[in-house]
Design a protein around this motif. Sequence first.
Motif, PDB file in Angstrom:
ATOM      1  N   LEU A 182       0.830  -1.201   0.000  1.00 44.05           N
ATOM      2  CA  LEU A 182       0.000   0.000   0.000  1.00 44.05           C
ATOM      3  C   LEU A 182       0.867   1.254   0.000  1.00 44.05           C
ATOM      4  O   LEU A 182       0.674   2.169  -0.811  1.00 44.05           O
ATOM      5  N   TYR A 183       1.843   1.294   0.895  1.00 44.99           N
ATOM      6  CA  TYR A 183       2.726   2.450   0.994  1.00 44.99           C
ATOM      7  C   TYR A 183       3.509   2.668  -0.306  1.00 44.99           C
ATOM      8  O   TYR A 183       3.593   3.792  -0.809  1.00 44.99           O
ATOM      9  N   LEU A 184       4.067   1.609  -0.869  1.00 43.52           N
ATOM     10  CA  LEU A 184       4.884   1.758  -2.084  1.00 43.52           C
ATOM     11  C   LEU A 184       4.044   2.175  -3.283  1.00 43.52           C
ATOM     12  O   LEU A 184       4.491   2.990  -4.099  1.00 43.52           O
ATOM     13  N   VAL A 185       2.840   1.643  -3.403  1.00 44.53           N
ATOM     14  CA  VAL A 185       1.968   2.052  -4.516  1.00 44.53           C
ATOM     15  C   VAL A 185       1.636   3.531  -4.401  1.00 44.53           C
ATOM     16  O   VAL A 185       1.698   4.271  -5.383  1.00 44.53           O
ATOM     17  N   ILE A 186       1.291   3.975  -3.208  1.00 42.02           N
ATOM     18  CA  ILE A 186       0.971   5.397  -3.022  1.00 42.02           C
ATOM     19  C   ILE A 186       2.212   6.253  -3.245  1.00 42.02           C
ATOM     20  O   ILE A 186       2.150   7.286  -3.925  1.00 42.02           O
ATOM     21  N   LEU A 187       3.359   5.839  -2.704  1.00 42.70           N
ATOM     22  CA  LEU A 187       4.599   6.602  -2.865  1.00 42.70           C
ATOM     23  C   LEU A 187       4.946   6.798  -4.334  1.00 42.70           C
ATOM     24  O   LEU A 187       5.214   7.919  -4.774  1.00 42.70           O
ATOM     25  N   PHE A 188       4.926   5.710  -5.102  1.00 46.79           N
ATOM     26  CA  PHE A 188       5.307   5.823  -6.502  1.00 46.79           C
ATOM     27  C   PHE A 188       4.216   6.450  -7.359  1.00 46.79           C
ATOM     28  O   PHE A 188       4.507   7.054  -8.389  1.00 46.79           O
ATOM     29  N   SER A 189       2.965   6.361  -6.949  1.00 50.09           N
ATOM     30  CA  SER A 189       1.888   7.063  -7.653  1.00 50.09           C
ATOM     31  C   SER A 189       2.034   8.569  -7.486  1.00 50.09           C
ATOM     32  O   SER A 189       1.843   9.335  -8.433  1.00 50.09           O
ATOM     33  N   VAL A 190       2.383   8.984  -6.283  1.00 46.64           N
ATOM     34  CA  VAL A 190       2.613  10.408  -6.024  1.00 46.64           C
ATOM     35  C   VAL A 190       3.823  10.899  -6.818  1.00 46.64           C
ATOM     36  O   VAL A 190       3.780  11.948  -7.456  1.00 46.64           O
ATOM     37  N   LYS A 191       4.890  10.117  -6.809  1.00 45.00           N
ATOM     38  CA  LYS A 191       6.101  10.501  -7.551  1.00 45.00           C
ATOM     39  C   LYS A 191       5.837  10.535  -9.053  1.00 45.00           C
ATOM     40  O   LYS A 191       6.347  11.405  -9.759  1.00 45.00           O
ATOM     41  N   GLU A 192       5.042   9.601  -9.554  1.00 42.75           N
ATOM     42  CA  GLU A 192       4.733   9.528 -10.977  1.00 42.75           C
ATOM     43  C   GLU A 192       4.021  10.790 -11.458  1.00 42.75           C
ATOM     44  O   GLU A 192       4.190  11.205 -12.601  1.00 42.75           O
ATOM     45  N   GLN A 193       3.251  11.400 -10.573  1.00 46.66           N
ATOM     46  CA  GLN A 193       2.530  12.618 -10.927  1.00 46.66           C
ATOM     47  C   GLN A 193       3.322  13.878 -10.594  1.00 46.66           C
ATOM     48  O   GLN A 193       2.774  14.982 -10.585  1.00 46.66           O
ATOM     49  N   SER A 194       4.610  13.708 -10.293  1.00 51.97           N
ATOM     50  CA  SER A 194       5.515  14.822  -9.969  1.00 51.97           C
ATOM     51  C   SER A 194       5.008  15.642  -8.795  1.00 51.97           C
ATOM     52  O   SER A 194       5.100  16.873  -8.792  1.00 51.97           O
ATOM     53  N   LEU A 195       4.478  14.957  -7.796  1.00 52.50           N
ATOM     54  CA  LEU A 195       3.995  15.618  -6.588  1.00 52.50           C
ATOM     55  C   LEU A 195       4.798  15.133  -5.396  1.00 52.50           C
ATOM     56  O   LEU A 195       5.626  14.240  -5.510  1.00 52.50           O
ATOM     57  N   THR A 196       4.549  15.738  -4.251  1.00 51.53           N
ATOM     58  CA  THR A 196       5.053  15.243  -2.977  1.00 51.53           C
ATOM     59  C   THR A 196       3.839  14.993  -2.093  1.00 51.53           C
ATOM     60  O   THR A 196       2.722  15.404  -2.421  1.00 51.53           O
ATOM     61  N   PHE A 197       4.065  14.317  -0.964  1.00 53.07           N
ATOM     62  CA  PHE A 197       2.940  14.055  -0.070  1.00 53.07           C
ATOM     63  C   PHE A 197       2.288  15.356   0.408  1.00 53.07           C
ATOM     64  O   PHE A 197       1.095  15.396   0.649  1.00 53.07           O
ATOM     65  N   ARG A 198       3.074  16.393   0.529  1.00 51.32           N
ATOM     66  CA  ARG A 198       2.535  17.683   0.999  1.00 51.32           C
ATOM     67  C   ARG A 198       1.707  18.385  -0.075  1.00 51.32           C
ATOM     68  O   ARG A 198       0.818  19.167   0.252  1.00 51.32           O
ATOM     69  N   THR A 199       2.018  18.129  -1.348  1.00 52.23           N
ATOM     70  CA  THR A 199       1.344  18.860  -2.422  1.00 52.23           C
ATOM     71  C   THR A 199       0.228  18.072  -3.094  1.00 52.23           C
ATOM     72  O   THR A 199      -0.345  18.543  -4.070  1.00 52.23           O
ATOM     73  N   VAL A 200      -0.089  16.880  -2.588  1.00 50.47           N
ATOM     74  CA  VAL A 200      -1.179  16.094  -3.173  1.00 50.47           C
ATOM     75  C   VAL A 200      -2.506  16.767  -2.818  1.00 50.47           C
ATOM     76  O   VAL A 200      -2.785  17.010  -1.646  1.00 50.47           O
ATOM     77  N   PRO A 201      -3.321  17.076  -3.817  1.00 53.20           N
ATOM     78  CA  PRO A 201      -4.633  17.671  -3.520  1.00 53.20           C
ATOM     79  C   PRO A 201      -5.512  16.691  -2.742  1.00 53.20           C
ATOM     80  O   PRO A 201      -5.429  15.476  -2.924  1.00 53.20           O
ATOM     81  N   LYS A 202      -6.360  17.239  -1.884  1.00 53.05           N
ATOM     82  CA  LYS A 202      -7.219  16.388  -1.046  1.00 53.05           C
ATOM     83  C   LYS A 202      -8.109  15.487  -1.900  1.00 53.05           C
ATOM     84  O   LYS A 202      -8.391  14.354  -1.521  1.00 53.05           O
ATOM     85  N   ALA A 203      -8.550  15.954  -3.040  1.00 54.98           N
ATOM     86  CA  ALA A 203      -9.418  15.157  -3.908  1.00 54.98           C
ATOM     87  C   ALA A 203      -8.694  13.935  -4.472  1.00 54.98           C
ATOM     88  O   ALA A 203      -9.316  12.917  -4.769  1.00 54.98           O
ATOM     89  N   LEU A 204      -7.382  14.007  -4.595  1.00 55.28           N
ATOM     90  CA  LEU A 204      -6.599  12.910  -5.165  1.00 55.28           C
ATOM     91  C   LEU A 204      -6.298  11.819  -4.139  1.00 55.28           C
ATOM     92  O   LEU A 204      -6.044  10.679  -4.512  1.00 55.28           O
ATOM     93  N   TRP A 205      -6.341  12.132  -2.853  1.00 50.10           N
ATOM     94  CA  TRP A 205      -6.018  11.151  -1.821  1.00 50.10           C
ATOM     95  C   TRP A 205      -6.940   9.936  -1.866  1.00 50.10           C
ATOM     96  O   TRP A 205      -6.508   8.796  -1.674  1.00 50.10           O
ATOM     97  N   GLY A 206      -8.202  10.148  -2.096  1.00 49.73           N
ATOM     98  CA  GLY A 206      -9.152   9.041  -2.172  1.00 49.73           C
ATOM     99  C   GLY A 206      -8.803   8.079  -3.300  1.00 49.73           C
ATOM    100  O   GLY A 206      -8.807   6.856  -3.125  1.00 49.73           O
TER     101      GLY A 206
END
Length: 174
Positions: free
Chosen positions: A114-138
């Motif tokens: 779960l952690y690795l999928v989320i980590l690499f999904s965030v990286k793939e979209q050129s974001l960081t955990f701090r800059t992920v929009p709330k709508a994208l977290w779901g």
Amino acid sequence: MKCIKKMNDFVLGILMILLSAFLVFGKITETEVKTGQGGFLVRSDVWLRMMGVFLVIVAVILIIRSFGKKEGEEAEGFHFYLDSTVVAVIVSLIVYALALPKVGFMITTFLMCLYLVILFSVKEQSLTFRTVPKALWGKLLVKGVLSAAVMLAVFWFIFGKLLSVQFPTFSLFG
């Protein structure tokens, strides 16, 4: 080394050969199954040695592909970078290895996937955990939970059912 086209691939290939030598020749697990069930392929040392052999094959291919610099072609020099994603994966692997015997295979593997999928999904979209929009977290959580559940089911079926491998179970209080 003027004939090496990609120095990073060459260095990585050498490191992979060293790791595979450790997996093939090192004494890192017990060689006998305590229960005597399942036969030869259930022994963990057999799988580690097989991974070591596959790793050395891939390493040799990588080293061969790193050569072949043509005249006038620019060679890629060696460069190493350590970004936050690399550090996060290394730390998560260490935590996974420490938690696995206590928490068990199912829980730790699910959480790690779960952690690795989320980590690499965030990286793939050129974001960081701090800059992920709330709508994208779901969407990230759904993608992560589904991916982790599928991977865990595949691991359980192949290793637990087909190969009868005993997984570490929850033993935090026992």
